[in-house]
Design a protein around this motif. Structure first.
Motif, PDB file in Angstrom:
ATOM      1  N   ALA A  42       1.772  -6.581   4.330  1.00 11.47           N
ATOM      2  CA  ALA A  42       2.442  -7.803   4.760  1.00 11.47           C
ATOM      3  C   ALA A  42       1.640  -9.065   4.435  1.00 11.47           C
ATOM      4  CB  ALA A  42       2.733  -7.736   6.255  1.00 11.47           C
ATOM      5  N   VAL A  43       0.350  -8.895   4.143  1.00  9.95           N
ATOM      6  CA  VAL A  43      -0.474 -10.083   3.905  1.00  9.95           C
ATOM      7  C   VAL A  43      -0.970 -10.173   2.464  1.00  9.95           C
ATOM      8  CG1 VAL A  43      -1.210 -10.377   6.278  1.00  9.95           C
ATOM      9  CG2 VAL A  43      -2.485  -8.844   4.799  1.00  9.95           C
ATOM     10  N   LEU A  44      -0.450  -9.284   1.602  1.00  8.77           N
ATOM     11  CA  LEU A  44      -0.904  -9.288   0.200  1.00  8.77           C
ATOM     12  C   LEU A  44      -0.705 -10.657  -0.424  1.00  8.77           C
ATOM     13  CD1 LEU A  44       0.476  -5.889  -1.126  1.00  8.77           C
ATOM     14  CD2 LEU A  44      -1.884  -6.512  -0.687  1.00  8.77           C
ATOM     15  N   GLY A  45       0.485 -11.226  -0.184  1.00 10.59           N
ATOM     16  CA  GLY A  45       0.806 -12.507  -0.782  1.00 10.59           C
ATOM     17  C   GLY A  45      -0.121 -13.601  -0.299  1.00 10.59           C
ATOM     18  N   ARG A  46      -0.431 -13.568   1.013  1.00 15.15           N
ATOM     19  CA  ARG A  46      -1.272 -14.603   1.587  1.00 15.15           C
ATOM     20  C   ARG A  46      -2.703 -14.509   1.060  1.00 15.15           C
ATOM     21  NH1 ARG A  46      -1.567 -14.145   7.831  1.00 15.15           N
ATOM     22  NH2 ARG A  46      -3.459 -13.003   7.357  1.00 15.15           N
ATOM     23  N   ASP A  47      -3.167 -13.254   0.851  1.00 19.04           N
ATOM     24  CA  ASP A  47      -4.539 -13.048   0.385  1.00 19.04           C
ATOM     25  C   ASP A  47      -4.693 -13.243  -1.114  1.00 19.04           C
ATOM     26  OD1 ASP A  47      -5.202 -12.463   2.909  1.00 19.04           O
ATOM     27  OD2 ASP A  47      -5.584 -10.318   2.628  1.00 19.04           O
ATOM     28  N   ALA A  48      -3.583 -13.199  -1.847  1.00 14.81           N
ATOM     29  CA  ALA A  48      -3.678 -13.089  -3.302  1.00 14.81           C
ATOM     30  C   ALA A  48      -4.374 -14.282  -3.937  1.00 14.81           C
ATOM     31  CB  ALA A  48      -2.288 -12.925  -3.890  1.00 14.81           C
ATOM     32  N   LYS A  49      -5.015 -13.991  -5.087  1.00 12.68           N
ATOM     33  CA  LYS A  49      -5.640 -15.045  -5.876  1.00 12.68           C
ATOM     34  C   LYS A  49      -4.681 -15.493  -6.971  1.00 12.68           C
ATOM     35  CE  LYS A  49      -8.965 -12.047  -6.604  1.00 12.68           C
ATOM     36  NZ  LYS A  49     -10.183 -11.311  -6.930  1.00 12.68           N
ATOM     37  N   LEU A 102      -3.980  -9.328  -6.784  1.00 13.10           N
ATOM     38  CA  LEU A 102      -4.486  -8.728  -5.562  1.00 13.10           C
ATOM     39  C   LEU A 102      -5.956  -9.066  -5.338  1.00 13.10           C
ATOM     40  CD1 LEU A 102      -3.003  -5.131  -5.886  1.00 13.10           C
ATOM     41  CD2 LEU A 102      -2.230  -6.940  -4.363  1.00 13.10           C
ATOM     42  N   ASP A 103      -6.278  -9.377  -4.092  1.00 13.79           N
ATOM     43  CA  ASP A 103      -7.686  -9.537  -3.736  1.00 13.79           C
ATOM     44  C   ASP A 103      -8.144  -8.213  -3.140  1.00 13.79           C
ATOM     45  OD1 ASP A 103     -10.153 -10.060  -2.653  1.00 13.79           O
ATOM     46  OD2 ASP A 103      -9.625 -12.118  -2.093  1.00 13.79           O
ATOM     47  N   ARG A 104      -8.707  -7.356  -4.006  1.00 16.84           N
ATOM     48  CA  ARG A 104      -8.959  -5.989  -3.571  1.00 16.84           C
ATOM     49  C   ARG A 104     -10.110  -5.875  -2.585  1.00 16.84           C
ATOM     50  NH1 ARG A 104      -8.387  -1.592  -7.775  1.00 16.84           N
ATOM     51  NH2 ARG A 104     -10.216  -2.441  -8.834  1.00 16.84           N
ATOM     52  N   ASP A 105     -11.089  -6.774  -2.713  1.00  8.27           N
ATOM     53  CA  ASP A 105     -12.205  -6.720  -1.765  1.00  8.27           C
ATOM     54  C   ASP A 105     -11.737  -7.075  -0.368  1.00  8.27           C
ATOM     55  OD1 ASP A 105     -13.855  -6.041  -3.803  1.00  8.27           O
ATOM     56  OD2 ASP A 105     -14.474  -8.107  -4.231  1.00  8.27           O
ATOM     57  N   LYS A 106     -10.922  -8.125  -0.297  1.00  6.60           N
ATOM     58  CA  LYS A 106     -10.422  -8.555   1.001  1.00  6.60           C
ATOM     59  C   LYS A 106      -9.578  -7.444   1.631  1.00  6.60           C
ATOM     60  CE  LYS A 106      -9.530 -13.217   1.543  1.00  6.60           C
ATOM     61  NZ  LYS A 106      -8.674 -14.389   1.350  1.00  6.60           N
ATOM     62  N   ALA A 107      -8.742  -6.809   0.797  1.00  6.08           N
ATOM     63  CA  ALA A 107      -7.872  -5.749   1.301  1.00  6.08           C
ATOM     64  C   ALA A 107      -8.702  -4.588   1.843  1.00  6.08           C
ATOM     65  CB  ALA A 107      -6.945  -5.272   0.186  1.00  6.08           C
ATOM     66  N   ARG A 108      -9.749  -4.216   1.102  1.00  8.75           N
ATOM     67  CA  ARG A 108     -10.579  -3.102   1.531  1.00  8.75           C
ATOM     68  C   ARG A 108     -11.302  -3.435   2.834  1.00  8.75           C
ATOM     69  NH1 ARG A 108     -11.968   1.475  -0.708  1.00  8.75           N
ATOM     70  NH2 ARG A 108     -10.599   0.918  -2.434  1.00  8.75           N
ATOM     71  N   ASP A 109     -11.822  -4.658   2.914  1.00  6.72           N
ATOM     72  CA  ASP A 109     -12.496  -5.071   4.151  1.00  6.72           C
ATOM     73  C   ASP A 109     -11.548  -5.002   5.329  1.00  6.72           C
ATOM     74  OD1 ASP A 109     -14.792  -5.461   2.858  1.00  6.72           O
ATOM     75  OD2 ASP A 109     -14.686  -7.658   2.793  1.00  6.72           O
ATOM     76  N   ARG A 110     -10.321  -5.515   5.114  1.00  2.97           N
ATOM     77  CA  ARG A 110      -9.355  -5.561   6.200  1.00  2.97           C
ATOM     78  C   ARG A 110      -9.018  -4.142   6.659  1.00  2.97           C
ATOM     79  NH1 ARG A 110      -6.141  -9.494   7.381  1.00  2.97           N
ATOM     80  NH2 ARG A 110      -6.183 -10.448   5.325  1.00  2.97           N
ATOM     81  N   ALA A 111      -8.811  -3.254   5.697  1.00  2.00           N
ATOM     82  CA  ALA A 111      -8.466  -1.875   6.059  1.00  2.00           C
ATOM     83  C   ALA A 111      -9.623  -1.220   6.802  1.00  2.00           C
ATOM     84  CB  ALA A 111      -8.106  -1.085   4.802  1.00  2.00           C
ATOM     85  N   LYS A 112     -10.846  -1.470   6.338  1.00  2.10           N
ATOM     86  CA  LYS A 112     -11.996  -0.858   7.007  1.00  2.10           C
ATOM     87  C   LYS A 112     -12.152  -1.393   8.421  1.00  2.10           C
ATOM     88  CE  LYS A 112     -14.849   0.794   3.262  1.00  2.10           C
ATOM     89  NZ  LYS A 112     -15.801   0.418   2.221  1.00  2.10           N
ATOM     90  N   ARG A 113     -11.926  -2.700   8.574  1.00  5.27           N
ATOM     91  CA  ARG A 113     -11.991  -3.278   9.923  1.00  5.27           C
ATOM     92  C   ARG A 113     -10.939  -2.654  10.819  1.00  5.27           C
ATOM     93  NH1 ARG A 113     -12.490  -8.252   7.603  1.00  5.27           N
ATOM     94  NH2 ARG A 113     -10.351  -8.775   8.177  1.00  5.27           N
ATOM     95  N   ALA A 114      -9.723  -2.463  10.272  1.00  3.17           N
ATOM     96  CA  ALA A 114      -8.644  -1.872  11.063  1.00  3.17           C
ATOM     97  C   ALA A 114      -9.013  -0.446  11.467  1.00  3.17           C
ATOM     98  CB  ALA A 114      -7.340  -1.874  10.265  1.00  3.17           C
TER      99      ALA A 114
END
Lengths: 509, 351
Positions: free
Chosen positions: A361-368, A373-385
């Motif tokens: 749901a936040v791919l668009g907001r995070d995208a560069k 895709l901002d893959r680092d941000k996505a991975r961090d977010r998933a790990k935090r979750a």
């Protein structure tokens, strides 16, 4: 009662090097309802799949029926041994008639032609015995979930099954349908059938179980006789530890200065069918329950609020401003996140990784650059979750479909939380979730309320509603029947909610 | 736990025979193996075919010239199959790519004959394809019509349009601009290594497709729509936009394929060009391991699939199999390869 109808001795099942079941014993007598409990992944379904013939047990396992050792192989083997399973997801062909479904795979033919009349006549007595209010000719698509279950049971009886396995049979049923099912199960018990009843719901096990067997991590924890069945004992057996405060509720919006103005207000919303002019408000930091019988229109109301279905009148206000929400995407933009009641069909992408599921749901907001895709941000977010919600899976890259129900629910919840919603609508947040994860989800809800999120919880589990909500709104037949507020002198009561839900009492706050 | 009687209520002290962490680790190991198998997919089959043909043809397969022919022959199908991958990943199908290819080639050739506009023929062909594709997508996404029916209709209708464009004749242009993309080669090492431009284009298409599918938000949304359309809608994804995009891409790449054919042949015929190309494109995607119900698959698999088809055609000619038997063998290899794939992937969530 003296001779067991089914005995399983030292039953084990390995998948490659993983032992899903280890030396499990189970004894079932004719004329008893034997409840089987355990968290998701405890081995219940594996055990049942062995009984139905879908899995072959490891060598050394022994299954006896009426004292005779048997080998069950393939679905026909289960049927031949007199075992029938009523699955969670019903296995009927909706485009065929009741009689055709009951005879599926064993059709009667004369001279190569289908003998429809003979089949219908053969089904009639069984439907009568079960008290069915439909005919053998009825098309299954026209039946309610409760009626379909009856067809499944009729199919089992027709195959002369003597051991009936029911896997969470009330998940899709309304309260009334569940009651009728319970009466029927008791009738079948009186007729001498053995019923193995798998359920997560403690109240059902109280109401029905003659004996309870608990599995954990593929092993037998133990069995309890009727007199010893107590919720705390079962929970302790299931999770292997004391669950002292099951419902987490520390936050009280009355002690919170932010909870003045309503965050979400639905004003006189109707869809012209199931929802007939409903208004409700939810304040910041408040957990509001939306109770009612199945079919009262709760999910439909939620769908109207988030724009998943078109409303014909009424409007939605967020923080006092009227907003126009025509699609779920616009609801997300407006700060409303919705957790669906049907996790697998409407929520998760089972083949996609947890990482993608969480970030969707936040791919668009995070995208560069507007779409990379901002893959680092996505991975961090998933790990935090994973860390924050206690999601148990090997890593964030595994497909969501491989997780247990509770972990799947947490993955879906993390997707919503990633948005940082002002308003969270949770539809049956703990359905099909094991005990341990349930408690964790309650504490997530409590923390969200603490941080000022307005939470609306739709649930058919009344102890849950009472345990975690500040206020309960009750729906009946498409209307808001009334609401009950928790206060120091009178806690929420199951009776008051049911009275409103069934219409035996008018009450208003 | 046999020592724990069936009616004991004591929780055994060490009742964790399957350490969840260990089980999970083994689970991921298996998933990783499965992912590698998926990624590698049909590559072993492709290599075996190449080696087999090399042996059977007395070493005539692995020659520079023959490999050049194979890649040139696979180029147009690779481009069409790349577009088809986008469509099939959403759980759809595009039967109209052959007809769109013909119409685009016709449009391109006709434009190329105008003295002033001639150089614009290439974008014109690509644009023609994109317009037809977007029409397909619009009907599917906005009117919610089934993709099979819509593209079956446009398979016929666009074929008619292609014939109309040239008044049902063959259009020639021996001096078509950019003819080099059809017949020339990009020289990497003079005298040693050069790559046909058709193949360069095909590889660029694959590379860009991969970037879009794996590195952009849109790519994740494509997989999401194919994996679970209802959930995608509820998650706020604009499903209609995704569908119009994938059919648009399929049409656009069919248009590019038409341009490649036009440049190669200096001519186009609305009736004959691109006949049943859609079947080769679909075959390449399926051979590449992309799930027919959507949500699973990769563009690299599609490339391997397209190469398998080209190698089969070329190899069977090399070893002198008659035209009639080529059809039979190709069909059986396709069924066999997919059956093998299914067999290996048994136990995966969906195939």
């Amino acid at each position: 009662m003296s001779e067991p109808i089914l005995e399983m001795r030292r039953v084990s099942k390995s998948f490659f090097s993983i032992k899903a079941l280890r030396d499990v014993d189970l004894t079932v007598y004719a004329g008893e309802i034997h409840a089987l409990m355990g968290e998701n992944g405890a081995g219940k379904s594996t055990l049942m799949k062995i009984l139905s013939g879908a899995y072959r047990p490891d060598p050394g396992s022994e299954i006896r029926i009426d004292g005779q050792p048997v080998q069950i192989s393939g679905p026909l083997g289960g049927r031949a041994a007199g075992i029938a399973i009523i699955y969670q997801e019903l296995s009927l062909a909706p485009n065929l008639s009741v009689a055709e479904n009951i005879y599926l795979g064993r059709e009667v033919s004369r001279g190569g032609l289908l003998a429809r009349e003979a089949m219908q006549a053969g089904v009639g007595p069984i439907l009568a015995r079960l008290g069915a209010d439909f005919t053998p000719q009825t098309q299954v698509a026209n039946l309610s979930m409760g009626q379909r279950q009856l067809v499944e049971i009729a199919r089992a009886l027709h195959a002369r099954s003597r051991i009936l396995i029911m896997d969470e049979p009330t998940t899709a049923l309304s309260a009334g349908e569940s009651e009728r099912l319970f009466a029927l199960i008791r009738q079948l018990r009186a007729e001498g059938l053995a019923i193995i009843y798998i359920s997560h719901r403690m109240d059902e096990v109280y109401a029905l179980g003659d004996r309870v067997t608990v599995l954990r991590d593929g092993t037998l924890v133990g069995s309890l006789d009727k007199g010893d069945i107590r919720a705390d004992t079962i929970v302790r057996m299931m999770v292997g530890r004391d669950v002292s405060s099951f419902y987490k509720k520390e936050h009280d919006p009355r002690n919170d200065a932010r909870s003045g103005a309503p965050v979400l207000a639905a004003v006189d919303i109707a869809d012209g069918r199931r929802v007939k002019g409903c208004s409700l408000t939810v304040h910041a930091g408040e957990v509001v329950g939306l109770a009612g019988l199945v079919g009262a229109g709760r999910t439909e109301l939620a769908h109207l609020i988030i724009g998943a279905a078109p409303m014909i009148s009424g409007h939605v206000e967020i923080e006092g401003r009227t907003v126009s929400i025509r699609t779920p995407g616009e609801a997300l933009d407006a700060g409303i996140a919705y957790l669906t009641e049907d996790r697998k069909a409407l929520g998760l992408f089972l083949d996609m990784s947890c990482l993608d599921n969480i970030n969707l749901a936040v791919l668009g907001r995070d995208a560069k650059f507007g779409g990379i895709l901002d893959r680092d941000k996505a991975r961090d977010r998933a790990k935090r979750a994973f860390a924050g919600l206690g999601i148990r899976a090997a890593n964030v890259a595994v497909p969501a479909g491989g997780l247990s129900g509770g972990n799947q629910q947490k993955v879906l919840l993390s997707r919503l939380l990633a948005i940082g919603p002002k308003i969270l609508i949770l539809d049956e947040p703990t359905r099909g979730v094991d005990v341990g994860a349930k408690s964790e989800i309650y504490s997530i809800i409590d923390n969200l309320a603490k941080s000022g999120t307005a939470v609306l919880v739709i649930s058919s589990d009344l102890p849950e509603i009472i345990g975690i909500c500040d206020r309960v709104i009750v729906m009946r037949a498409g209307h808001i029947a009334g609401q009950i507020r928790r206060n120091a002198t009178s806690p929420l009561s199951q009776e008051d909610i049911m009275a409103l839900a069934t219409g035996t009492e008018q009450l208003d706050a | 736990m046999p020592e724990n009687g069936a009616s004991s209520t004591t929780a055994p002290a060490k009742a964790v025979p399957v350490a969840p962490g260990l089980a999970a680790a083994q689970e991921t190991k298996r998933q990783r193996t499965r992912m590698i198998i998926r990624a590698v997919g049909m590559l072993p089959v492709l290599l075996l075919l190449c080696i087999g043909f090399h042996v059977l043809s007395d070493g005539r397969f692995f020659t520079g010239q023959n490999i050049g022919i194979v890649v040139q022959q696979s180029a147009v199908n690779t481009v069409l199959a790349a577009g088809m991958t986008f469509v099939i990943l959403t759980g759809g199908i595009d039967l109209s790519v052959g007809s769109i290819l013909a119409a685009s080639a016709m449009a391109g050739l006709i434009i190329s004959k105008f003295p002033d506009l001639g150089v614009l023929w290439l974008p014109a062909a690509v644009l023609t394809g994109a317009v037809f594709g977007i029409l397909n997508g619009g009907l599917i996404a906005l009117l919610r019509l089934p993709p099979f029916i819509v593209t079956l209709g446009s398979l016929t209708a666009v074929r008619g349009a292609a014939r109309l464009l040239g008044a049902d004749t063959t259009v020639f242009n021996p001096s078509i601009p950019y003819a080099f993309i059809g017949n020339g080669a990009l020289t990497l090492i003079p005298g040693v290594l050069s790559i046909p431009w058709l193949w360069v284009i095909a590889l660029l298409v694959i590379l860009v497709s991969w970037l879009v599918l794996k590195r952009t938000v849109l790519g994740v949304h494509i997989y999401a729509v194919g994996g679970n359309e209802s959930a995608a809608r509820l998650a706020g994804i604009k499903v209609w936009a995704v569908l119009i995009f994938v059919y648009g891409v399929s049409g656009l790449l069919a248009g590019l394929g038409g341009a490649m054919q036009a440049a190669r042949l200096y001519a186009a015929n609305g009736l004959q060009l691109g006949q049943s190309y859609e079947l080769d494109a679909i075959t390449a995607v399926i051979l590449g391991g992309t799930s027919f119900v959507g949500g699973i698959g990769s563009i690299w698999g599609t490339l391997v699939g397209a190469l398998i088809i080209a190698v089969l055609s070329n190899g069977l000619i090399l070893i002198g199999v008659s035209d009639v038997w080529q059809y039979v063998i190709k069909g059986l290899v396709i069924i066999g390869a997919v059956a093998l794939d299914r067999y290996r992937l048994q136990g995966s969530a969906r195939t």
